[in-house]
Design a protein around this motif. Structure first.
Motif, short mmCIF file in Angstrom:
data_model
loop_
_atom_site.label_atom_id
_atom_site.label_comp_id
_atom_site.label_asym_id
_atom_site.label_seq_id
_atom_site.Cartn_x
_atom_site.Cartn_y
_atom_site.Cartn_z
N LEU A 38 34.25 -12.42 52.97
CA LEU A 38 33.15 -13.41 52.39
C LEU A 38 31.85 -13.21 53.11
CD1 LEU A 38 35.33 -16.43 51.35
CD2 LEU A 38 35.15 -14.35 50.04
N ASP A 39 31.80 -12.84 54.37
CA ASP A 39 30.38 -12.61 55.07
C ASP A 39 30.05 -13.96 55.32
OD1 ASP A 39 28.71 -11.20 56.54
OD2 ASP A 39 27.40 -11.14 54.87
N ILE A 40 30.63 -14.98 55.87
CA ILE A 40 30.16 -16.27 56.23
C ILE A 40 30.05 -16.08 57.69
CG2 ILE A 40 30.27 -18.53 56.01
CD1 ILE A 40 29.73 -17.70 53.37
N THR A 41 28.91 -15.80 58.36
CA THR A 41 28.86 -15.82 59.71
C THR A 41 27.75 -16.75 60.19
OG1 THR A 41 27.62 -13.74 59.61
CG2 THR A 41 29.95 -13.46 59.63
N PHE A 383 31.27 -25.43 48.08
CA PHE A 383 31.80 -23.92 48.39
C PHE A 383 31.04 -22.96 47.64
CE2 PHE A 383 35.29 -26.55 50.32
CZ PHE A 383 35.22 -25.84 51.68
N ARG A 384 29.76 -23.45 46.97
CA ARG A 384 29.29 -22.28 45.97
C ARG A 384 28.83 -21.00 46.97
NH1 ARG A 384 26.89 -23.52 40.83
NH2 ARG A 384 27.11 -25.62 41.41
N PRO A 385 28.15 -21.37 47.93
CA PRO A 385 27.82 -20.15 48.85
C PRO A 385 28.76 -19.28 49.40
CG PRO A 385 26.59 -22.12 49.76
CD PRO A 385 27.81 -22.68 48.77
N PHE A 386 30.34 -19.77 49.39
CA PHE A 386 31.29 -18.85 49.79
C PHE A 386 31.49 -17.71 48.79
CE2 PHE A 386 31.10 -22.58 52.62
CZ PHE A 386 32.00 -22.09 53.62
N LEU A 387 31.14 -18.06 47.47
CA LEU A 387 31.55 -17.41 46.27
C LEU A 387 30.49 -16.12 46.15
CD1 LEU A 387 31.86 -20.09 43.68
CD2 LEU A 387 33.41 -19.51 45.50
N ARG A 388 29.56 -15.78 46.87
CA ARG A 388 28.74 -14.68 46.90
C ARG A 388 29.31 -13.27 46.74
NH1 ARG A 388 23.92 -17.95 49.99
NH2 ARG A 388 25.38 -17.47 51.77
N GLN A 389 30.03 -13.35 47.75
CA GLN A 389 30.44 -11.90 48.08
C GLN A 389 32.01 -11.66 47.43
OE1 GLN A 389 28.67 -9.59 49.43
NE2 GLN A 389 27.15 -10.94 49.86
N MET A 390 32.40 -12.54 46.57
CA MET A 390 33.71 -12.33 45.93
C MET A 390 33.56 -11.28 45.03
SD MET A 390 35.33 -16.28 45.83
CE MET A 390 35.51 -17.15 47.31
N ASP A 391 34.99 -10.57 44.69
CA ASP A 391 35.04 -9.77 43.69
C ASP A 391 35.36 -10.45 42.18
OD1 ASP A 391 34.99 -7.63 45.17
OD2 ASP A 391 36.90 -7.56 45.49
N ASN A 392 35.43 -9.55 41.13
CA ASN A 392 35.55 -10.09 39.77
C ASN A 392 36.90 -11.25 39.69
OD1 ASN A 392 33.35 -9.43 38.57
ND2 ASN A 392 34.34 -7.47 38.04
N PRO A 393 37.16 -12.37 39.28
CA PRO A 393 38.26 -13.24 39.37
C PRO A 393 39.52 -12.48 38.80
CG PRO A 393 36.94 -13.93 37.69
CD PRO A 393 36.24 -12.82 38.20
N ASP A 439 38.30 -18.51 43.50
CA ASP A 439 37.89 -17.27 43.19
C ASP A 439 36.31 -17.21 43.03
OD1 ASP A 439 37.29 -18.39 40.59
OD2 ASP A 439 39.50 -17.60 39.68
N SER A 440 35.83 -16.15 42.32
CA SER A 440 34.35 -16.15 42.06
C SER A 440 33.83 -17.11 41.17
CB SER A 440 34.01 -14.87 41.87
OG SER A 440 34.60 -14.24 40.60
N GLU A 441 34.53 -17.78 40.48
CA GLU A 441 34.08 -18.76 39.45
C GLU A 441 34.35 -20.24 39.62
OE1 GLU A 441 35.91 -17.49 35.85
OE2 GLU A 441 34.50 -15.89 35.25
N ARG A 442 35.27 -20.57 40.65
CA ARG A 442 35.69 -21.97 40.89
C ARG A 442 36.67 -22.16 41.80
NH1 ARG A 442 40.82 -23.33 38.07
NH2 ARG A 442 41.66 -21.51 36.86
N ILE A 443 36.89 -23.39 42.44
CA ILE A 443 37.87 -23.60 43.29
C ILE A 443 39.08 -24.09 42.41
CG2 ILE A 443 38.93 -25.34 45.16
CD1 ILE A 443 35.81 -25.63 45.70
N LYS A 444 40.18 -23.40 42.66
CA LYS A 444 41.50 -23.50 41.88
C LYS A 444 42.30 -24.89 42.30
CE LYS A 444 42.03 -18.99 40.06
NZ LYS A 444 42.86 -17.97 39.97
N ASP A 445 42.46 -25.01 43.53
CA ASP A 445 43.19 -26.07 44.22
C ASP A 445 43.27 -26.21 45.41
OD1 ASP A 445 45.01 -24.55 45.20
OD2 ASP A 445 46.61 -24.51 43.75
N ILE A 446 43.60 -27.29 46.07
CA ILE A 446 43.72 -27.51 47.52
C ILE A 446 44.91 -28.10 47.90
CG2 ILE A 446 42.43 -29.57 47.42
CD1 ILE A 446 41.64 -29.20 50.38
#
Length: 450
Positions: A38-41, A383-393, A439-446
């Motif tokens: 995810l390249d969050i550094t 967590f929107r910025p965490f989705l930037r480098q994700m692949d297709n869902p 995934d790249s579209e949403r948080i599914k659960d916690i």
């Protein structure tokens, strides 16, 4: 802990000091273990960007009363409203509504956790208590605020009654009360949701959001943030500038003494010393800034009630190298993996968000109509910025079906962020682990990982 929306998770933390303690001191660490892909550094995700994703609301813990203890006889919440001194009526009316909401929620949880043979009795008591509360409330002296609070109580009561329906007990009584609430709303001019009134329905949602803020305003604390350690930081930076100036002055003095005034070697020495002075200053600033970040926090917010300071909250965020992660935190992170190779091939970056809370219990309890036991800190993290480098869902995988023909199967492409929560109060330390699936579209659960 819960999902707030498609992109946000909410953590609700309670800080309750021991009754014998005059001051409560608490520390919370939230360790985020983030997949390296995810390249969050520290290079790609700054402190400023992180704090844009964090929203924190601090509020008093709502006083606890059972539904049957809110009105009737010497019930304290209703009595406090009726006996309000001049200027206190609106405050106590808002607190009354907050207590009702909290009691509705707690009593519903009691129904949900009860045995089947207890449910009918508990549901009947729930419905009867709601009727008693609404009857006593609407018998109060009419004010503008009472009108708003009445709408709010009708809305939340109806919401919890619908949740009560799923237990299959006393359905006729519950539905009858829901219809009564609709009639009360209509008679007072409050919006009522219907299937064919989109504008009214929109107004209902908007008004309820505003009413919630009005009612909760007496519980939320003023806590404006300021940068922590500003004076110490400036002192360190002044020291860095002074040390750089000492270097430049010593070089100029030494060359002047050796070569004399207005010579080419002195001229070159002055230029080089000036260049080196700025580099030394920046290096010293970096060194001191690192020392400050270990001792101070990024922000400090003083909490106050009725203009009286009751404590403070500090917060800081940093990326942590693997060698600096405490053993206890690593042990909870490594309890379970989806598969053994996860650690070796998916190096994680670790982000630590820490908080320090100090609570003055004596000041909190002074001149308060209720005995508040502490505060809630409701932290919402986006967590929107965490989705930037994700692949297709969705990823397609080819397999052979039962007849031997190649077919494509859609598979979810999910990512997992593990969070270790570390709570410390005095000598006591507690850990909890949560795993966020997204995934790249949403948080599914916690979910909590036990």
């Amino acid at each position: 802990t819960k999902l707030h929306d498609r992109y946000s998770v909410e953590f609700k933390m309670g800080f309750v000091a021991d009754e014998k303690m005059h001051t409560g001191d608490f520390t919370v660490g939230m360790w985020f273990f983030i997949p390296g892909s995810l390249d969050i550094t520290s290079n790609s995700f700054s402190k400023n960007e992180f704090y844009k994703c964090v929203k924190s609301n601090v509020r008093l813990i709502t006083p606890h009363f059972r539904l049957s203890e809110i009105v009737g006889g010497d019930a304290l919440p209703l009595k406090n409203v009726i006996d309000s001194p001049e200027g206190e009526y609106d405050v106590r009316l808002k607190l009354f509504c907050s207590i009702v909401k909290s009691s509705l929620r707690d009593s519903l949880s009691e129904v949900e956790s009860s045995f089947d043979e207890e449910k009918v009795t508990l549901v009947k008591k729930y419905v009867d208590s709601v009727k008693d509360i609404l009857g006593a409330f609407f018998a109060l002296e009419d004010t503008t605020l009472k009108n708003y609070c009445g709408e709010y109580l009708c809305n939340i009561s109806s919401s919890f009654l619908f949740k009560l329906l799923k237990h299959g007990c006393c359905l006729d009584e519950i539905k009858s009360l829901i219809l009564e609430l609709d009639a009360i709303r209509a008679s007072h001019g409050y919006p009522v949701v219907k299937t064919d009134t989109p504008v009214t329905n929109r107004d209902f949602v908007h008004r309820h959001g505003v009413l919630k803020k009005v009612v909760d305003s007496e519980l939320f604390l003023r806590a404006p943030k300021k940068k922590d350690g500003v004076l110490v930081e400036q002192a360190y930076y002044s020291l860095a500038a002074g040390m750089a100036m000492i270097f430049a002055t010593v070089v100029a003095w030494a060359f002047q003494r050796h070569f004399g005034n207005l010579t080419w070697p002195l001229f070159l020495a002055l230029i080089i010393s000036y260049m080196m002075k700025d580099r030394i200053k920046e290096l010293m600033r970096y060194y001191f800034a690192h020392r400050i970040s270990n001792s101070y926090y990024d922000h400090k917010a003083k909490m106050s009630v009725h203009k009286k300071e009751i404590g403070w909250i500090k917060e800081a965020m940093d990326f942590i190298s693997s060698k600096n992660i405490p053993d206890d935190v690593n042990r909870h992170r490594n309890k379970t993996h989806l598969f053994d190779a996860e650690d070796e091939y998916n190096k994680e970056s670790v982000l630590l968000y820490r908080k320090r809370v100090s609570l003055d219990m004596n000041t909190l309890k002074e001149n308060m109509v209720y005995d508040f036991e502490g505060i809630h800190d409701i932290v919402r993290i986006q967590f929107r910025p965490f989705l930037r480098q994700m692949d297709n869902p969705i990823q397609k995988v080819r397999i052979l079906d039962e007849e031997g023909n190649p077919v494509s199967v859609k598979c979810d492409k999910d990512y997992f962020i593990n969070i270790i929560l570390q709570y410390q109060s005095g000598e006591s330390t507690e850990f909890k682990r949560f795993r966020i699936t997204l995934d790249s579209e949403r948080i599914k659960d916690i979910v909590e990982v036990l």
